[in-house]
Write a protein that holds these residues in place. Structure first.
Motif, short mmCIF file in Angstrom:
data_model
loop_
_atom_site.label_atom_id
_atom_site.label_comp_id
_atom_site.label_asym_id
_atom_site.label_seq_id
_atom_site.Cartn_x
_atom_site.Cartn_y
_atom_site.Cartn_z
N PRO A 1 0.82 -1.21 0.00
CA PRO A 1 0.00 0.00 0.00
C PRO A 1 0.85 1.27 0.00
O PRO A 1 2.02 1.26 0.41
N THR A 2 0.25 2.35 -0.46
CA THR A 2 0.93 3.65 -0.43
C THR A 2 0.48 4.52 0.74
O THR A 2 1.11 5.54 1.02
N THR A 3 -0.58 4.13 1.42
CA THR A 3 -0.99 4.87 2.61
C THR A 3 0.12 4.80 3.66
O THR A 3 0.64 3.73 3.95
N GLY A 4 0.48 5.93 4.22
CA GLY A 4 1.52 5.96 5.24
C GLY A 4 2.93 5.94 4.71
O GLY A 4 3.88 5.75 5.48
N VAL A 5 3.11 6.13 3.41
CA VAL A 5 4.44 6.17 2.81
C VAL A 5 4.83 7.63 2.60
O VAL A 5 4.10 8.38 1.93
N VAL A 6 5.97 8.05 3.14
CA VAL A 6 6.39 9.44 3.01
C VAL A 6 7.19 9.66 1.73
O VAL A 6 7.17 10.75 1.15
N ARG A 7 7.87 8.62 1.26
CA ARG A 7 8.59 8.70 -0.01
C ARG A 7 9.08 7.30 -0.39
O ARG A 7 9.16 6.41 0.45
N ILE A 8 9.42 7.15 -1.65
CA ILE A 8 10.00 5.91 -2.17
C ILE A 8 11.32 6.28 -2.84
O ILE A 8 11.33 7.12 -3.75
#
Length: 724
Positions: free
Chosen positions: A134-141
């Motif tokens: 998931p991308t929820t709660g991801v600050v950066r990749i």
């Protein structure tokens, strides 16, 4: 277009510092009226990052920010990073929807995925459920391309993707809800809490997303499967005094993929009312090949048994990690970490069942020692152990079946010196030594297949020519152990025929990357070129009896990737970005690919903030390809169950195409915003504009991977985001 891209990159015409947030801080700042001073609260980890004793700022790293993820309406990891410079997400099956994340033109299995700098993905988790991350709660990749780009992941021949978790600075919650076409639904929740003294920071993250099957040519067989993902993650960061930080993380991910017959339609074995009804209808009574479709033509309605095109994959993954950072004094700190992953898969492939369970433990003890103002030493040891066990009822009935169960152990030691040689020049020299053991444990595979000691050096340099121009150069060596039939497209589908494994050496790679960057007041750009060579590359073939064989290629495979990224701030609130890329593969690499990769790509996006609105648009152009160079050959119709109709041969000229994504967001107030948009707005698909991914080979065998273009059409959506 090819000549323009190659010549532009070769000349390194306008280039510049990538807008990279290499040491992004989650510092909480409280502003007070003058003349009172600003108070800044930082955690132990943030303070060491800002001091430069944790962050590696030399390696060229593309960063996909949380804003970019939001603008793309990216539900998962694959959508978030696809079409980033040097990155391509390859869809390699129209039934099961398996995704491969390719870096610098390398194969998807040569990419390593980290979370907060730690490996929590097993050998087989890179094939299914990467589009359930998931991308929820991801600050950066963070995307670092090239062999050995991560000190603890030398097996990353293509490069490393590091997913950085959100670390809160205040308490509250974020809810993001959206719905759209073809059953698209997403619910994301981020709960965050911070103690009064700021020493304890916690997040609770949940995401649910769902998409229906997609059948663009209405022949009752989908081009894209349905997928339902559920995830729950808890993360706690706690400062123990002024010199210790402890981070705990746990995540549970569940994914169910169903592809093949369209649910709700009627087939030879009855009505496909549900996934369960299709699986229960399996009776090992296959149709004649010519009876699978009306008139033996894949473009007409499917008339066989529903289970004959069914591919169902249920994946469950549990991840856990703990990391302790301690500052001993002003010159020494240590980082001790343990991560665990349990990846299990229950699946059904057109009559062949396959179950596996893959458990991995990783231990790392790392020390950073500032020898002087010019030298920072990083040294440590790590150990990875992985055990995968698979079984199949259908496979066990065949005496030639060889399970791909394995044991994998790697013990390594590493040393890195980060040297400030000059004010303008930084050099990082690193070396790893690893003892690698890999053993296929099936009784028909006696002995240990891989037992090697390998040394992997790497050097990274960054030189500031002046305030605007910067050069980066990296060179390194990597390795990888090919251990699963998921290394190859559809190797698992023929498992009832038996497997044969001929793996006796590590894949070994060399890579060199150079970039030249420029940063002005309004214009930024980066031009880069990368060369990678791989020896002992694993690939799928068949033996003289037609049995699938996982073997290693004799010739070395190589690729050259070149790209230019340009960004221009036309107005204070209007930014334009353009990326031109060229991927060149030698014949050995081309023969190893299951799906033809991208050769030329141009990406353009626009981000415009005006009057409470945020408008985003992204257009991607993919150049034409000669599919015969990648081994494509297929037919649409049969003359009999074991003979294709020569007049129905599929084209091997993949046409150029482009796709367009758009999104508009309006901030109603500080806590509420609404948005709407569409992915693939122009509704371009391979099936609509060219031909079906379904095909027969010359002997009448049916397959589903004649893929070279988009397989899912337009997906319009609306959403609501609340921040408390």
């Amino acid at each position: 277009m090819r000549k323009f891209i190659v010549s532009s990159i070769a000349l390194m015409v306008s280039t510049c510092l990538y807008a990279q947030d290499e040491t992004q801080s989650n510092t909480a700042v409280v502003d007070t009226p003058a003349p009172m001073e600003t108070i800044t609260v930082t955690s132990v980890r943030q303070r060491l990052e800002q001091a430069g004793t944790l962050a590696n700022t030399i390696v060229k790293t593309e960063v996909v920010s949380a804003l970019t993820i939001e603008n793309k309406n990216a539900v998962n990891l694959t959508e978030a990073i696809d079409n980033s410079p040097g990155v391509k997400v390859s869809n390699e099956c129209s039934m099961c929807g398996v995704k491969r994340i390719m870096l610098n033109g390398m194969k998807g299995e040569q990419t390593t995925i980290l979370v907060d700098g730690l490996p929590v993905h097993t050998m087989v988790s890179g094939y299914y459920a990467v589009d359930a991350i998931p991308t929820t709660g991801v600050v950066r990749i963070e995307v670092a391309r090239g062999a050995g780009a991560s000190l603890i992941a030398p097996e990353a021949i293509g490069g490393v993707i590091n997913i950085v978790s959100y670390d809160p600075t205040d308490s509250g919650a974020v809810v993001d809800l959206s719905i759209g076409e073809d059953g698209y639904r997403k619910l994301g929740f981020l709960g965050k809490g911070v103690s009064e003294d700021g020493a304890t920071r916690a997040t609770l993250i949940g995401q649910y997303d769902d998409r229906d099957q997609y059948d663009g040519d209405h022949n009752l067989v989908n081009e894209q499967p349905s997928q339902q993902n559920r995830s729950l993650t808890a993360r706690l960061s706690h400062d123990i005094g002024a010199f210790d930080n402890l981070v705990l993380r746990y995540s549970n991910i569940n994914s169910e993929v169903f592809g093949g017959p369209m649910l709700g339609a009627t087939f030879a074995d009855g009505r496909a009312n549900s996934i369960g009804s299709v699986l229960r209808a399996y009776a090992n009574n296959p149709s004649e090949n010519i009876d699978l479709f009306e008139n033996g033509d894949v473009n007409q309605n499917f008339t066989g048994n529903a289970w004959e095109t069914t591919e169902w994959i249920n994946t469950k993954r549990n991840e856990a990690s703990v990391a302790w950072l301690k500052e001993w004094n002003s010159t020494l700190n240590s980082h001790l970490a343990v991560s665990y992953a349990d990846h299990s898969q229950d699946s059904f492939y057109e009559g062949f069942d396959y179950v596996n369970d893959d458990k991995m433990w990783f231990y790392d003890a790392r020390f950073n020692f500032a020898v002087s103002d010019e030298h920072l030493l990083t040294f440590g040891v790590d150990y990875r152990t992985e055990e995968m066990r698979s079984h199949s009822v259908a496979g066990a009935a065949n005496p030639d079946y060889v399970a791909d169960s394995f044991d994998y152990h790697v013990a390594g030691a590493y040393l890195q010196d980060t040297w400030q040689a000059l004010d303008e020049l930084e050099i990082s020299m690193a070396v790893r030594a690893d003892k690698v053991q890999a053993d296929f444990v099936d009784p028909q595979k006696p002995g240990t297949e891989l037992d090697e000691t390998i040394v992997s050096p790497r050097i990274d340099m960054r030189y500031h020519h002046n305030a605007q121009w910067t050069s980066r150069l990296s060179a390194g060596r990597g390795y990888r152990a090919p251990l699963s039939f998921f290394e190859t497209d559809h190797g698992i589908l023929d498992g009832s025929l038996g497997f044969e494994i001929d793996i006796n050496a590590l894949e070994r790679s060399k890579s060199v990357n150079y970039s030249l960057s420029y940063e002005g007041e309004r214009l930024t750009s980066t031009a880069s070129i990368a060369w990678t060579e791989v020896a002992n590359l694993a690939a799928l073939t068949t033996n003289e009896h037609g049995t699938p064989l996982l073997h290693q290629m004799d010739d070395k495979a190589s690729s050259i990737t070149s790209d230019i990224s340009l960004g221009y701030r036309l107005l204070d609130d209007l930014t334009l970005n353009l990326t031109l890329e060229n991927f060149n593969y030698n014949a050995t690499f081309k023969h190893s690919y299951a799906i033809a990769p991208v050769e030329q790509r141009v990406s353009f996006n626009l981000d415009w903030d005006i009057g409470g609105w945020d408008f985003y648009a992204s257009a991607v152009w993919i150049g034409s390809r000669d599919l015969s160079e990648y081994g494509y050959e297929g037919y649409d119709r049969l003359l009999s169950s074991n003979q294709a109709d020569p007049s129905s041969k599929k084209s091997t000229d993949a046409p150029a195409y482009f796709t367009l994504d758009v999104k508009a967001t309006y901030a109603i107030n500080d806590t509420m915003s609404v948005y709407f948009g569409a992915s693939n707005l122009l509704d371009y698909t391979q099936v609509d504009k060219s031909e079906s991914p379904l095909f027969f080979d010359a002997n009448g065998n049916f397959d589903v991977a004649y893929i070279y273009g988009p397989l899912r059409g337009r997906e319009a959506y609306v959403g609501l985001k609340l921040e408390f």
